[in-house]
Design a protein around this motif. Sequence first.
Motif, PDB file in Angstrom:
ATOM      1  N   GLN A  19       0.837  -1.203   0.000  1.00 34.44           N
ATOM      2  CA  GLN A  19       0.000   0.000   0.000  1.00 34.44           C
ATOM      3  C   GLN A  19       0.870   1.249   0.000  1.00 34.44           C
ATOM      4  O   GLN A  19       1.988   1.254   0.531  1.00 34.44           O
ATOM      5  N   HIS A  20       0.348   2.332  -0.572  1.00 36.13           N
ATOM      6  CA  HIS A  20       1.087   3.599  -0.594  1.00 36.13           C
ATOM      7  C   HIS A  20       0.834   4.366   0.697  1.00 36.13           C
ATOM      8  O   HIS A  20      -0.312   4.521   1.134  1.00 36.13           O
ATOM      9  N   TYR A  21       1.895   4.816   1.343  1.00 33.91           N
ATOM     10  CA  TYR A  21       1.806   5.590   2.575  1.00 33.91           C
ATOM     11  C   TYR A  21       2.466   6.939   2.324  1.00 33.91           C
ATOM     12  O   TYR A  21       3.683   7.086   2.453  1.00 33.91           O
ATOM     13  N   PRO A  22       1.680   7.938   1.951  1.00 33.38           N
ATOM     14  CA  PRO A  22       2.266   9.216   1.523  1.00 33.38           C
ATOM     15  C   PRO A  22       2.998   9.931   2.641  1.00 33.38           C
ATOM     16  O   PRO A  22       2.659   9.795   3.828  1.00 33.38           O
ATOM     17  N   GLN A  23       3.994  10.693   2.270  1.00 39.50           N
ATOM     18  CA  GLN A  23       4.670  11.563   3.219  1.00 39.50           C
ATOM     19  C   GLN A  23       3.774  12.755   3.533  1.00 39.50           C
ATOM     20  O   GLN A  23       2.806  13.032   2.839  1.00 39.50           O
ATOM     21  N   GLY A  24       4.105  13.461   4.596  1.00 36.00           N
ATOM     22  CA  GLY A  24       3.308  14.623   4.980  1.00 36.00           C
ATOM     23  C   GLY A  24       1.918  14.276   5.432  1.00 36.00           C
ATOM     24  O   GLY A  24       0.994  15.089   5.320  1.00 36.00           O
ATOM     25  N   ALA A  25       1.722  13.059   5.945  1.00 37.99           N
ATOM     26  CA  ALA A  25       0.402  12.609   6.388  1.00 37.99           C
ATOM     27  C   ALA A  25       0.457  12.182   7.847  1.00 37.99           C
ATOM     28  O   ALA A  25       1.483  11.698   8.333  1.00 37.99           O
ATOM     29  N   LEU A  26      -0.675  12.378   8.529  1.00 37.53           N
ATOM     30  CA  LEU A  26      -0.840  11.917   9.907  1.00 37.53           C
ATOM     31  C   LEU A  26      -1.581  10.592   9.892  1.00 37.53           C
ATOM     32  O   LEU A  26      -2.652  10.475   9.286  1.00 37.53           O
ATOM     33  N   TYR A  27      -1.042   9.594  10.586  1.00 37.50           N
ATOM     34  CA  TYR A  27      -1.648   8.267  10.660  1.00 37.50           C
ATOM     35  C   TYR A  27      -2.201   8.057  12.076  1.00 37.50           C
ATOM     36  O   TYR A  27      -1.440   8.037  13.044  1.00 37.50           O
ATOM     37  N   MET A  28      -3.517   7.940  12.176  1.00 37.38           N
ATOM     38  CA  MET A  28      -4.173   7.705  13.467  1.00 37.38           C
ATOM     39  C   MET A  28      -4.224   6.198  13.682  1.00 37.38           C
ATOM     40  O   MET A  28      -5.023   5.488  13.076  1.00 37.38           O
ATOM     41  N   VAL A  29      -3.346   5.713  14.551  1.00 38.99           N
ATOM     42  CA  VAL A  29      -3.118   4.271  14.681  1.00 38.99           C
ATOM     43  C   VAL A  29      -3.768   3.729  15.949  1.00 38.99           C
ATOM     44  O   VAL A  29      -3.433   4.145  17.065  1.00 38.99           O
ATOM     45  N   ALA A  30      -4.691   2.800  15.783  1.00 40.66           N
ATOM     46  CA  ALA A  30      -5.293   2.129  16.932  1.00 40.66           C
ATOM     47  C   ALA A  30      -4.303   1.105  17.484  1.00 40.66           C
ATOM     48  O   ALA A  30      -3.671   0.368  16.726  1.00 40.66           O
ATOM     49  N   THR A  31      -4.184   1.079  18.813  1.00 42.74           N
ATOM     50  CA  THR A  31      -3.278   0.136  19.480  1.00 42.74           C
ATOM     51  C   THR A  31      -4.093  -0.801  20.365  1.00 42.74           C
ATOM     52  O   THR A  31      -5.270  -0.545  20.641  1.00 42.74           O
ATOM     53  N   PRO A  32      -3.505  -1.900  20.830  1.00 42.14           N
ATOM     54  CA  PRO A  32      -4.252  -2.848  21.659  1.00 42.14           C
ATOM     55  C   PRO A  32      -4.838  -2.199  22.912  1.00 42.14           C
ATOM     56  O   PRO A  32      -4.275  -1.249  23.455  1.00 42.14           O
ATOM     57  N   ILE A  33      -5.967  -2.728  23.364  1.00 42.40           N
ATOM     58  CA  ILE A  33      -6.587  -2.227  24.584  1.00 42.40           C
ATOM     59  C   ILE A  33      -6.151  -3.039  25.802  1.00 42.40           C
ATOM     60  O   ILE A  33      -6.670  -2.832  26.895  1.00 42.40           O
ATOM     61  N   GLY A  34      -5.208  -3.916  25.621  1.00 42.10           N
ATOM     62  CA  GLY A  34      -4.704  -4.685  26.752  1.00 42.10           C
ATOM     63  C   GLY A  34      -3.856  -5.877  26.343  1.00 42.10           C
ATOM     64  O   GLY A  34      -2.890  -6.224  27.009  1.00 42.10           O
ATOM     65  N   GLU A  84      -1.370  23.077  21.478  1.00 35.61           N
ATOM     66  CA  GLU A  84      -0.037  23.595  21.166  1.00 35.61           C
ATOM     67  C   GLU A  84       0.805  22.567  20.416  1.00 35.61           C
ATOM     68  O   GLU A  84       1.453  22.878  19.414  1.00 35.61           O
ATOM     69  N   ALA A  85       0.782  21.310  20.907  1.00 36.68           N
ATOM     70  CA  ALA A  85       1.599  20.267  20.288  1.00 36.68           C
ATOM     71  C   ALA A  85       1.138  19.958  18.866  1.00 36.68           C
ATOM     72  O   ALA A  85       1.941  19.520  18.029  1.00 36.68           O
ATOM     73  N   ALA A  86      -0.140  20.195  18.590  1.00 33.99           N
ATOM     74  CA  ALA A  86      -0.649  19.943  17.247  1.00 33.99           C
ATOM     75  C   ALA A  86       0.090  20.779  16.210  1.00 33.99           C
ATOM     76  O   ALA A  86       0.324  20.324  15.081  1.00 33.99           O
ATOM     77  N   GLN A  87       0.481  21.982  16.589  1.00 40.68           N
ATOM     78  CA  GLN A  87       1.206  22.837  15.647  1.00 40.68           C
ATOM     79  C   GLN A  87       2.589  22.274  15.329  1.00 40.68           C
ATOM     80  O   GLN A  87       3.081  22.412  14.207  1.00 40.68           O
ATOM     81  N   THR A  88       3.209  21.633  16.320  1.00 44.36           N
ATOM     82  CA  THR A  88       4.497  20.973  16.073  1.00 44.36           C
ATOM     83  C   THR A  88       4.323  19.834  15.081  1.00 44.36           C
ATOM     84  O   THR A  88       5.142  19.654  14.163  1.00 44.36           O
ATOM     85  N   VAL A  89       3.236  19.072  15.245  1.00 48.56           N
ATOM     86  CA  VAL A  89       2.957  17.979  14.313  1.00 48.56           C
ATOM     87  C   VAL A  89       2.717  18.531  12.909  1.00 48.56           C
ATOM     88  O   VAL A  89       3.245  18.000  11.917  1.00 48.56           O
ATOM     89  N   VAL A  90       1.940  19.602  12.810  1.00 48.07           N
ATOM     90  CA  VAL A  90       1.666  20.211  11.503  1.00 48.07           C
ATOM     91  C   VAL A  90       2.964  20.634  10.820  1.00 48.07           C
ATOM     92  O   VAL A  90       3.161  20.402   9.612  1.00 48.07           O
ATOM     93  N   GLN A  91       3.867  21.241  11.589  1.00 52.96           N
ATOM     94  CA  GLN A  91       5.149  21.667  11.016  1.00 52.96           C
ATOM     95  C   GLN A  91       5.947  20.480  10.492  1.00 52.96           C
ATOM     96  O   GLN A  91       6.577  20.562   9.422  1.00 52.96           O
ATOM     97  N   ARG A  92       5.923  19.380  11.220  1.00 51.02           N
ATOM     98  CA  ARG A  92       6.656  18.192  10.773  1.00 51.02           C
ATOM     99  C   ARG A  92       6.028  17.606   9.509  1.00 51.02           C
ATOM    100  O   ARG A  92       6.734  17.145   8.606  1.00 51.02           O
ATOM    101  N   LEU A  93       4.714  17.614   9.453  1.00 47.93           N
ATOM    102  CA  LEU A  93       4.040  17.120   8.258  1.00 47.93           C
ATOM    103  C   LEU A  93       4.350  18.009   7.061  1.00 47.93           C
ATOM    104  O   LEU A  93       4.585  17.517   5.943  1.00 47.93           O
ATOM    105  N   GLN A  94       4.359  19.316   7.284  1.00 50.58           N
ATOM    106  CA  GLN A  94       4.670  20.245   6.195  1.00 50.58           C
ATOM    107  C   GLN A  94       6.099  20.075   5.696  1.00 50.58           C
ATOM    108  O   GLN A  94       6.400  20.391   4.539  1.00 50.58           O
TER     109      GLN A  94
END
Length: 305
Positions: A19-34, A84-94
């Motif tokens: 699968q293609h995983y583009p750069q500059g993208a945020l991946y919302m990853v579900a992790t185990p619940i236990g 506030e931290a969201a802006q850091t993430v946005v900068q990294r994606l950009q």
Amino acid sequence: MSASSHSLLTAAQDAAGHQHYPQGALYMVATPIGNLADISLRALHVLSLVDTVACEDTRHTAGLLQGYGLHKPLLAVHEHNEAEAAQTVVQRLQAGQRVAYVSDAGTPGVSDPGARLVMAVQAAGLRCTPIPGASSLTALLSVAGQGGPAGPLVFSGFLSPKSAERQREVQTIADDARACLILEAPHRIEALAQVLQSLGDRRITVGRELTKQFEEVAEVTCSDLPAWLEADSHRTRGEFVLLVHPKLASAAKGALSASALRTLGLLMAELPLNRAVRLCADITGEPRNALYDAALAQRQGEAGS
């Protein structure tokens, strides 16, 4: 990296690497619940691929990644610094980075931090990609015999920790004929049980510590829930998801909520009877047959007057 971790990541690459995983993208990853075995191969591949893992708790996530043989730069993004931290993430994606976001368990942004982060990323015109996985909500639904053909349901998440507001929220559940999913933490479960007791004989399925070693699923009445918790001291430990079952049809037909009747009256003033009933059922969750009977009675009352 252990041989087993290497084999696992190789399997993830083989299964999801096409699968293609583009750069500059945020991946919302579900992790185990236990249970660590509940990670998906695609989630592992994404976590191995990204440049940064933003997370609710860096210590927790470091241990999680280590369990899979992964080591990534971590960025704390939790409920107290998310805006506030969201802006850091946005900068990294950009800058062209791939960034994953994980909460401590389950799907981020669902009664967990992450929603503000997604909004900030989308506002910047950047891409968000969901990587689904384990969920306490669907886990409980799968063994509760409710949902789907059994009828509609609503998700209320965590109710308010404030007593008066929590009582109002439970009254809303009491007035709604639909099933309702609730999440709760161990230190508040007894207080919640006391309020839910007011729902009387309405059935409730309790899921405690789902997927973990001491997992427990039980169905009791709301009135019996406090006693069920008190019967075993271990029952107040762990994370909870609860499904309040819908009102019994016989009870619902004889006791439409006042808010549903008001809604029905307003709709009937503007729409044909059948359409008013259908919309009222969709809005309130009350049984359509009971609403239709109430509408007919109202029309007959108006004609008689």
